[in-house]
Design an enzyme around this catalytic site. Structure first.
Site, mmCIF file in Angstrom:
data_model
loop_
_atom_site.group_PDB
_atom_site.id
_atom_site.type_symbol
_atom_site.label_atom_id
_atom_site.label_comp_id
_atom_site.label_asym_id
_atom_site.label_seq_id
_atom_site.Cartn_x
_atom_site.Cartn_y
_atom_site.Cartn_z
ATOM 1 N N CYS A 107 0.854 -1.207 0.000
ATOM 2 C CA CYS A 107 0.000 0.000 0.000
ATOM 3 C C CYS A 107 0.881 1.244 0.000
ATOM 4 C CB CYS A 107 -1.033 -0.029 1.126
ATOM 5 S SG CYS A 107 -0.445 -0.399 2.783
ATOM 6 N N SER A 108 0.908 1.990 1.098
ATOM 7 C CA SER A 108 1.696 3.229 1.062
ATOM 8 C C SER A 108 2.193 3.607 2.456
ATOM 9 C CB SER A 108 0.847 4.372 0.484
ATOM 10 O OG SER A 108 -0.357 4.505 1.228
#
Lengths: 199, 220
Positions: A107-108
């Site tokens: 994801c991030s």
């Protein structure tokens, strides 16, 4: 919060966000002051300048550096920094033989408490896909060619640990003050896609 | 789930492009979206694992074709529906269409936001539990392909690595993302050599470290 200076028609996404914001405010699900506080924190208060301060302190204070490397979260709290969400900061030190680099392939995930919100490239598909399988190629995209005998260690943030790189203190910086050192430290150096130099 | 989000090791996405003097938000709607998202966490409507699960359910073609904060918009709309905060009609029109039956909690005021966010996002657990592994142990990550949310990327499954750190006990995302039971497990930092992950052509000294829950690992 749609800016009235835009005269062009609102895109579908802009309209949807505006509708969501209106209804959540109207129903009292969120509070306008809280929204403003959140924006202020992440747009004005946290950012790479915090991480740079931590790095400069670690370069000039070996005792601080040892504590930072053994317990990142507790040590940045001494400087009034900390995460809003319950995640644990872990700092990885670059050495003359080891180069660290941070990614979140799934994801991030990113160390917001010391670097603020991530740049787009960090969240991009090219970075997320290749940082683990071809880190040296990715570093070349940033113009950084590492010696072949340097050990590259990539940290994929798959759980609650949020990683930051403590870059190598550059040669020629021996006489600089802590503030002058902090001014040299870039966001990318603390992610591991750059090194710090005395320009 | 073996979704498109799990992209570690994929090719052909092109070069990494660093934007000079990049702003925190590129457009106003991104700023609004970010604030709405964060504001929902301290009220306790959802946890981050649920958000990740929903983003991962975005169909692959859409996942690739939407901007970062659009995925957040999609996730919040879905959470609002799932948790019965808003109706579809309300999401589409931005106007209240009912006064009863919705699962709305009082908004968290700005002065309590930071405290509430920390508490509601808590997933590290203070619990005495004997770790199954210790630093220095050689492990093999499980060859697992669950249909549910998980945090072990495909590239690191069924690989031999070394435990370098026991980070303590956290709630397993695999169940937490699905409103399932809270399962506390040790999370270990595990180092895999680049050659173990990517084959003999990878540089011999390079490595990748991941933070993996105990149930993702087994003894060699």
């Amino acid at each position: 919060m749609i800016n009235s200076k835009h005269s062009k028609p609102l895109s579908d996404v802009q309209l949807r966000v505006k509708a969501l914001e209106s209804i959540l405010l109207e129903k009292g699900v969120v509070d306008q002051n809280t929204l403003d506080t959140i924006v202020d924190i992440y747009e004005n208060r946290v950012g790479p300048h915090l991480g740079a301060k931590v790095v400069a302190r670690a370069w000039t204070n070996p005792e601080f550096k040892n504590r930072l490397l053994s317990n990142g979260a507790a040590t940045i709290a001494e400087l009034g920094m900390g995460s809003i969400l319950d995640v644990q900061l872990v700092v990885k030190e670059n050495t003359p033989t080891v180069h660290n680099m941070i990614v979140c392939t799934l994801c991030s995930c990113y160390p917001w408490s010391v670097l603020g919100l991530p740049p787009n490239w960090y969240k991009s598909f090219p970075y997320r896909s290749r940082a683990v399988s071809d880190p040296r190629g990715v570093l070349m995209d940033f113009g950084l060619a590492l010696p072949t005998d340097t050990e590259v260690c990539v940290w994929d943030s798959t759980a609650n640990m949020r990683y930051m790189v403590l870059p190598l203190r550059p040669e020629g910086s021996e006489n600089l003050s802590e503030d002058e050192l902090a001014a040299l430290v870039t966001r990318n150096a603390m992610i591991g896609t750059a090194v710090v130099s005395v320009s | 789930m073996n979704g498109f989000h799990d992209m570690g090791g994929m090719d052909n996405f092109g070069s990494v492009v660093d934007e000079a003097n990049e702003p925190v938000f590129h457009e106003d709607w991104e700023r609004s979206m970010f604030a709405l998202f964060i504001a929902l966490i301290p009220a306790g409507y959802c946890n981050m694992d649920e958000i990740r699960r929903i983003v991962e359910l975005i169909p692959p073609a859409t996942y690739l074709d939407t901007r970062y904060y659009e995925k957040w918009l999609y996730a919040i709309e879905m959470i609002a529906l799932e948790k019965d905060i808003l109706t579809l009609d309300e999401i589409e029109n931005g106007q209240s269409s009912r006064t009863e039956g919705s699962n709305i909690r009082p908004a968290v005021p700005a002065e309590l936001f930071e405290l509430a966010a920390k508490q509601r996002s808590k997933s590290k657990i203070d619990l005495e539990s004997k770790p199954g592994f210790k630093p220095g142990d050689i492990i093999v990550s499980r060859n697992m392909h669950p249909s549910h949310h998980t945090r072990i990327p495909r590239y690191a499954r069924n690989k031999r690595g070394v435990v370098v750190e026991d980070n303590g006990i956290f709630l397993l995302p695999d169940t937490r993302a699905h409103d399932g039971p809270d399962i506390p497990e040790h999370v270990y930092t595990v180092r895999f050599t680049a050659q173990e992950l990517w084959g003999v052509d990878a540089p011999i000294k390079d490595s990748v470290c991941l933070d993996l829950f105990e149930s993702y690992l087994q003894t060699k």
